[in-house]
Design an enzyme around this catalytic site. Structure first.
Site, PDB file in Angstrom:
ATOM      1  N   HIS B  44      53.238  27.333  36.435  1.00 13.61           N
ATOM      2  CA  HIS B  44      51.736  27.382  36.438  1.00 13.61           C
ATOM      3  C   HIS B  44      51.544  28.719  37.056  1.00 13.61           C
ATOM      4  CE1 HIS B  44      47.796  27.386  37.928  1.00 13.61           C
ATOM      5  NE2 HIS B  44      48.282  27.415  39.182  1.00 13.61           N
ATOM      6  N   ASP B  73      40.623  54.541  17.834  1.00 16.79           N
ATOM      7  CA  ASP B  73      41.405  53.081  18.235  1.00 16.79           C
ATOM      8  C   ASP B  73      42.343  53.664  19.201  1.00 16.79           C
ATOM      9  OD1 ASP B  73      42.815  51.206  18.068  1.00 16.79           O
ATOM     10  OD2 ASP B  73      43.426  51.100  15.928  1.00 16.79           O
ATOM     11  N   TRP B 109      56.913  30.952  41.796  1.00 21.05           N
ATOM     12  CA  TRP B 109      56.646  32.238  40.944  1.00 21.05           C
ATOM     13  C   TRP B 109      57.475  33.508  41.686  1.00 21.05           C
ATOM     14  CZ3 TRP B 109      54.054  37.099  40.907  1.00 21.05           C
ATOM     15  CH2 TRP B 109      53.111  37.351  42.126  1.00 21.05           C
ATOM     16  N   SER B 137      56.783  44.728  27.529  1.00 15.66           N
ATOM     17  CA  SER B 137      55.301  44.643  26.839  1.00 15.66           C
ATOM     18  C   SER B 137      54.395  45.408  27.806  1.00 15.66           C
ATOM     19  CB  SER B 137      55.181  43.298  26.644  1.00 15.66           C
ATOM     20  OG  SER B 137      53.719  43.197  26.484  1.00 15.66           O
ATOM     21  N   SER B 138      54.272  44.850  29.008  1.00 16.69           N
ATOM     22  CA  SER B 138      53.336  45.538  30.071  1.00 16.69           C
ATOM     23  C   SER B 138      53.509  47.016  30.195  1.00 16.69           C
ATOM     24  CB  SER B 138      53.250  44.926  31.572  1.00 16.69           C
ATOM     25  OG  SER B 138      53.400  43.605  31.442  1.00 16.69           O
ATOM     26  N   HIS B 221      52.992  43.321  45.524  1.00 20.70           N
ATOM     27  CA  HIS B 221      51.435  43.644  46.064  1.00 20.70           C
ATOM     28  C   HIS B 221      50.779  44.572  45.065  1.00 20.70           C
ATOM     29  CE1 HIS B 221      48.434  42.987  48.618  1.00 20.70           C
ATOM     30  NE2 HIS B 221      48.100  44.090  48.299  1.00 20.70           N
ATOM     31  N   GLU B 223      51.058  44.451  41.913  1.00 18.19           N
ATOM     32  CA  GLU B 223      50.658  43.352  41.057  1.00 18.19           C
ATOM     33  C   GLU B 223      49.611  42.532  41.123  1.00 18.19           C
ATOM     34  OE1 GLU B 223      51.811  42.499  38.063  1.00 18.19           O
ATOM     35  OE2 GLU B 223      50.985  40.815  37.879  1.00 18.19           O
ATOM     36  N   TYR B 225      47.053  43.702  42.551  1.00 13.27           N
ATOM     37  CA  TYR B 225      45.902  44.802  42.333  1.00 13.27           C
ATOM     38  C   TYR B 225      45.864  44.975  40.802  1.00 13.27           C
ATOM     39  CZ  TYR B 225      45.038  45.038  47.172  1.00 13.27           C
ATOM     40  OH  TYR B 225      44.451  44.545  48.200  1.00 13.27           O
ATOM     41  N   SER B 236      31.696  46.481  37.465  1.00 18.19           N
ATOM     42  CA  SER B 236      31.171  47.692  37.669  1.00 18.19           C
ATOM     43  C   SER B 236      30.240  48.082  36.417  1.00 18.19           C
ATOM     44  CB  SER B 236      31.930  48.906  37.880  1.00 18.19           C
ATOM     45  OG  SER B 236      32.453  48.315  39.202  1.00 18.19           O
ATOM     46  N   HIS B 270      53.392  42.385  54.271  1.00 15.92           N
ATOM     47  CA  HIS B 270      52.483  41.449  54.829  1.00 15.92           C
ATOM     48  C   HIS B 270      52.849  40.221  54.295  1.00 15.92           C
ATOM     49  CE1 HIS B 270      49.125  42.520  51.811  1.00 15.92           C
ATOM     50  NE2 HIS B 270      49.954  41.506  51.238  1.00 15.92           N
ATOM     51  N   HIS B 271      53.701  40.072  53.325  1.00 16.26           N
ATOM     52  CA  HIS B 271      54.173  38.680  52.877  1.00 16.26           C
ATOM     53  C   HIS B 271      55.168  38.202  53.360  1.00 16.26           C
ATOM     54  CE1 HIS B 271      51.236  39.001  49.280  1.00 16.26           C
ATOM     55  NE2 HIS B 271      51.584  40.337  49.373  1.00 16.26           N
ATOM     56  N   THR B 296      38.097  48.515  49.996  1.00 11.41           N
ATOM     57  CA  THR B 296      37.558  47.315  49.245  1.00 11.41           C
ATOM     58  C   THR B 296      36.154  47.079  49.512  1.00 11.41           C
ATOM     59  OG1 THR B 296      40.112  46.512  49.307  1.00 11.41           O
ATOM     60  CG2 THR B 296      38.168  44.927  48.395  1.00 11.41           C
ATOM     61  N   LYS B 299      33.730  49.100  47.716  1.00 10.82           N
ATOM     62  CA  LYS B 299      33.217  48.513  46.405  1.00 10.82           C
ATOM     63  C   LYS B 299      32.428  47.485  46.573  1.00 10.82           C
ATOM     64  CE  LYS B 299      36.030  49.755  43.413  1.00 10.82           C
ATOM     65  NZ  LYS B 299      36.507  49.929  42.362  1.00 10.82           N
ATOM     66  N   ARG B 418      52.409  24.441  51.542  1.00 11.58           N
ATOM     67  CA  ARG B 418      52.129  24.730  50.123  1.00 11.58           C
ATOM     68  C   ARG B 418      53.407  24.330  49.485  1.00 11.58           C
ATOM     69  NH1 ARG B 418      52.851  31.543  48.580  1.00 11.58           N
ATOM     70  NH2 ARG B 418      52.652  30.569  46.738  1.00 11.58           N
TER      71      ARG B 418
END
Ligand code: HEM
Ligand SMILES: [Cu+2]
Ligand SMILES: [Cu+2]
Lengths: 374, 493
Positions: B44, B73, B109, B137-138, B221, B223, B225, B236, B270-271, B296, B299, B418
């Site tokens: 998931h 294009d 994950w 690909s990314s 991290h 990622e 963002y 926006s 921080h993780h 943040t 924004k 979790r």
């Protein structure tokens, strides 16, 4: 308006939530029973209220705009789109708030890291899927396994009060003493957590992490493993009993005496029946999680022992697997985890249960010698 | 193409979430076994992150960036083709692991070693290849965005005149190029550990399991963002359009995005507050994380200021955008709480974290995508979508999502870890509420499919500019946008 009612509802709900604490609908952290957990609780509430305040202002202005500046109400758009002063202000004000927040957080953190001058040291080792507690100054230790019967988990029986949070041998600590935990793991990463103490620390193979606590109130405190560690990650609770000091001292004396008795057990002469009886019980606690009570295992992850080549083959190879484990697999080295009597009983049991009729047995003394030769 | 693929993945990942929530509906094991439960949570997470959110934003970029900057294009159409077709391959491999012996990846994950190496299922090697292909690909997608934005802008479109969506994507693309190789590196180290006897992460061989986490989160991290910045950009665009007022503080938006991107490289640990990082490191990462809240916040304030004294209407894109701002802020607040390192010792790896990241990902990334889809559907199809249905979609999603994820805060604070298939009895009530909300949210998404199909098939003709307050080059060409728009570049004042 529907939008508005919704949001106001959500907001007041949010505002009220610390106050609403009903039996099973607990919505907030508990302050816990240690200095650390109380400090954390206070930090948690402070930052929570700061968030609520910021939220109230920002969302307030937003709802005001949604309400008052609707086109359907004939609002005409204004033309401003920049204002250096407010932009600088709303960068600086949050910065100041954060600095104010960081100060007590720093103090608490430094305090949590101060593991010096402990009265008692306990080594906590995570295994798939149980905890081992070793009282390193007292020379004894034991394993702590989940005791919730599988029938309750599989819904064949009603669940008990401490469903999934009960163990056979809880950790025991005295109140009012600084207890230091030395955490490590034998296989994968686990994490040892007791919410009421405000202690959570990862147990990592190859590392020794430190944490400490000083519990003021006697009681039984429950937590769980909080780092995904495989299949039974949800089934390895942490239970700690905090008792008055005298009670703790008697308990330690009992444990030491029991450890002594186990040593004697090794020397005793055992019969096949005694070994089988002991083996069945010990197998159920130490091995059945993977190999299952009926010896069928969960292939391919956990092989069956019923009819397995090793359990029905050479005795020495069988002892080797159980005592030394199979490195790089979930099969641990049980030599250091179980006493000789249990090892001998389990091996004998495996060779003679579920139709593995080998008819042979191994005694605790032989296991003892085997271990010493290595 | 990207968008269709990503929606298919969203439904697949969503179905797995339904399995998770169904198992957690009641205490006890009822539907699945713990082994399979772990595979479901892992798949998931992976599918949602890499299969649904990221390709959806790449799809939006491919479609909208050329229109927004006045280019015919994307700069590198062949590369684009490659980067798309790699994705179905990657996910075919990933999903096929479910049917392999030993099952699919079951280590979350975040695939922490050594659970994913020494103790991982045999299918882990396939998982690693799938990750590699997605990474390639990314990166190709990101290079294409950068090439397009830097080389193909219409004359007169200076960088500081670019629409916010283009800006945020440009920054995202740089993030992708910076961190995807790190991810590739870490999975390669795993591959070596599993198949070639190295011990990068195996303590018994002198390796270091904590190293894994540092490398993973150095990717991980930024990622998160990558998944949210393009949504910031789209929001926006949308809020000014329906406020009929220019975006407040355009320049500070650009700087804030840049600041977030840069800071995102300095907060990874921080993780890992409970891992046992030395106290000085712990403090550094706490401060850096708190700091990221500042841009943040800027924004969010700018969006509110844009709405302030505008002339607001509430079509579906705007509804999703407003919900985005509110709910993302709630996710931001819980993020702030998580950043307080001592408090994180209590929150970490509990349902509080699950609540937090779903508040930033579902209303953040997913609502951002829905808002964009409704906003630009008329441009894509030439038809207006059914506004009533779209509003229904919004309200059901909004209620379902809050019902599903808000109670998770409570569960986490009450002590529910979790990634567990079964839980103690005191967690039963909120889990049931959460599951009901999740089913509601999940079922509602079929409505979105219906709306899009209906809109593609026909409906009221859309004018070149269906939204009164919208601005930008994409609204100056007819709807649907013809192939190779802007063969002669438009002039931007
Ligand atoms: C359809 C609505 C969704 C529902 C009901 C849902 C539900 C859940 C639940 C219950 C978990 C926790 C599993 C556990 O810890 O045992 C989870 C984990 C996760 N979800 Fe979702 N989710 C949804 C949508 C999403 C979306 C849209 C994303 C991302 C973009 C996402 C990303 C994740 C990630 C990354 C995890 C962590 C997986 C892990 O623990 O390794 N989810 N989800
Ligand atoms: Cu665990
Ligand atoms: Cu992060």
């Amino acid at each position: 308006m529907r939008v508005h009612a919704q949001r106001v509802g959500a907001l007041t709900g949010g505002l009220l939530f610390p106050a609403l604490s009903m039996a099973d609908w607990t919505v907030n952290m508990t302050p816990g029973v240690t200095g650390t957990s109380n400090d954390i609780f206070n930090l948690h509430m402070t930052i929570f209220w700061i968030c609520v305040a910021i939220g109230a202002v920002v969302f307030g202005i937003m709802f005001w705009s949604i309400f008052a500046h609707r086109k359907s109400q004939g609002a005409k758009p204004a033309n401003f789109h920049e204002n250096t002063l407010v932009e600088v202000l709303w960068t600086l004000i949050p910065l100041v708030i954060l600095i104010i927040m960081a100060i007590p957080a720093t103090a608490t953190l430094i305090d949590m890291y101060d593991t010096t001058e402990s009265d008692i040291d306990i080594k906590v080792t995570g295994y798939q899927w149980k905890w081992q507690y070793e009282y390193i100054n007292e020379d004894f230790g034991y394993f702590s396994n989940l005791t919730t019967p599988s029938d309750q988990i599989r819904k064949r029986q009603t669940k008990g009060e401490n469903y999934l949070l009960e163990v056979d041998n809880p950790m025991v600590i005295p109140v009012g003493k600084k207890v230091r935990f030395l955490l490590t793991a034998n296989d994968v990463i686990h994490s040892w957590w007791v919410p009421d103490f405000g202690v959570k620390k990862d147990a990592i193979p190859g590392f020794i992490n430190e944490a400490w606590t000083r519990v003021d109130k006697p009681g039984t405190y429950r937590g769980q493993c909080t780092e995904l560690c495989g299949k039974d990650h949800g089934f390895m609770p942490v239970v700690v009993k905090a008792v008055p000091e005298e009670e703790y001292n008697t308990w330690v004396a009992d444990q030491k005496a029991a450890a002594e008795k186990e040593r004697e057990l090794t020397q005793k002469d055992w019969t096949m029946d005694e070994l089988m009886e002991r083996g069945e019980k010990a197998y159920a606690t130490a091995c059945a999680a993977c190999h299952q009570v009926n010896g069928n295992g969960v292939p391919p992850a956990f092989p069956a022992l019923r009819g397995s080549a090793i359990a029905t083959g050479d005795m020495a190879a069988h002892i080797d697997v159980v005592v030394n484990g199979v490195s790089g697999t979930a099969m641990q080295a049980f030599g250091g985890q179980l006493n000789e009597a249990d090892l001998a009983a389990i091996i004998t049991y495996e060779r003679n249960a579920w139709g593995n009729n080998m008819g042979d047995m191994v005694t605790p003394k032989e296991i003892f010698d085997y271990k010493n030769q290595q | 193409m990207y968008l269709i693929f990503s929606f298919a993945m969203f439904l697949l990942g969503g179905t797995m979430a339904m399995v998770i929530r169904a198992e957690l509906f009641q205490p006890g094991l009822q539907i699945v076994q713990p082994e399979f439960f772990n595979q479901m949570t892992t798949m998931h997470g992976l599918i949602m992150v890499f299969g649904a959110v990221m390709p959806a934003f790449v799809g939006l970029a491919n479609w909208m960036i050329p229109l927004m900057i006045g280019a015919p294009d994307m700069a590198l159409p062949r590369m684009n083709n490659w980067s798309f077709w790699l994705l179905p391959c990657a996910f075919l491999i990933l999903v096929s692991t479910l049917f392999m012996e030993g099952g699919a990846p079951n280590f979350g994950w975040t695939f922490y070693a050594p659970l994913s190496t020494t103790y991982g299922p045999p299918s882990t090697t396939f998982f690693i290849f799938a990750i590699h292909i997605m990474g390639v690909s990314s990166i190709m997608g990101a290079i294409n965005v950068i090439a397009t934005v830097l080389n193909m802008r219409a004359p007169g479109m200076t960088l500081m005149k670019m629409p916010m969506f283009v800006w945020t994507w440009l920054i995202t693309a740089f993030l992708l190029i910076a961190v995807m190789p790190v991810l590739a590196g870490v999975v390669t180290m795993m591959l070596m550990d599993i198949n070639f006897g190295t011990s990068f992460f195996n303590a018994a061989g002198g390796g270091d399991p904590v190293l894994f986490q540092h490398v993973f989160w150095f990717f991980g991290h930024p990622e998160v963002y990558i998944m949210i910045l393009p949504a910031f950009g789209a929001i926006s665009q949308i809020i000014p359009a329906f406020s009929r007022k220019r975006l407040f503080g355009y320049a500070s938006m650009v700087y804030a995005t840049g600041a977030i991107a840069l800071l995102s490289f300095l907060v990874w640990a921080h993780h890992m507050f409970t891992v046992g990082v030395p106290v000085a490191g712990q403090l550094f990462f706490m401060y850096a994380t708190l700091l990221i809240a500042v841009p943040t916040g800027v924004k969010v304030f700018n969006w509110v200021a844009t709405m302030f004294r505008g002339a607001l209407t509430f079509e579906a894109p705007m509804l999703f955008a407003i919900a985005f701002v509110i709910l993302f802020s709630i996710g931001g607040f819980s993020g702030l709480m998580l950043a307080i390192a001592p408090a994180d010792f209590q929150y970490h790896d509990t349902y509080f974290v699950v609540a937090h990241f779903h508040y930033v990902l579902v209303p953040g990334a997913i609502f951002g995508i829905f808002a964009s889809a409704y906003f630009w559907l008329p441009k894509w199809t030439g038809h207006m979508y059914d506004e009533t249905l779209a509003k229904t979609h919004f309200w059901l999603s909004f209620v379902g999502m809050n019902l599903a994820f808000f109670p998770m805060h409570f569960l986490g604070l009450a002590g529910m870890p979790r990634r567990i298939p079964d839980y103690a009895l005191q967690f039963a009530d909120f889990n049931m509420v959460s599951s009901i909300g999740a089913f509601m949210f999940g079922a509602t998404q079929l409505l979105f499919l219906l709306i899009v199909v209906k809109c593609a098939r026909g409906g009221e003709k859309a004018p070149a500019k269906p939204w009164e307050g919208a601005e930008g080059l994409e609204w100056e060409i007819p709807s649907p946008a013809p192939y190779h728009t802007f063969a002669t570049p438009p002039d931007v004042k």
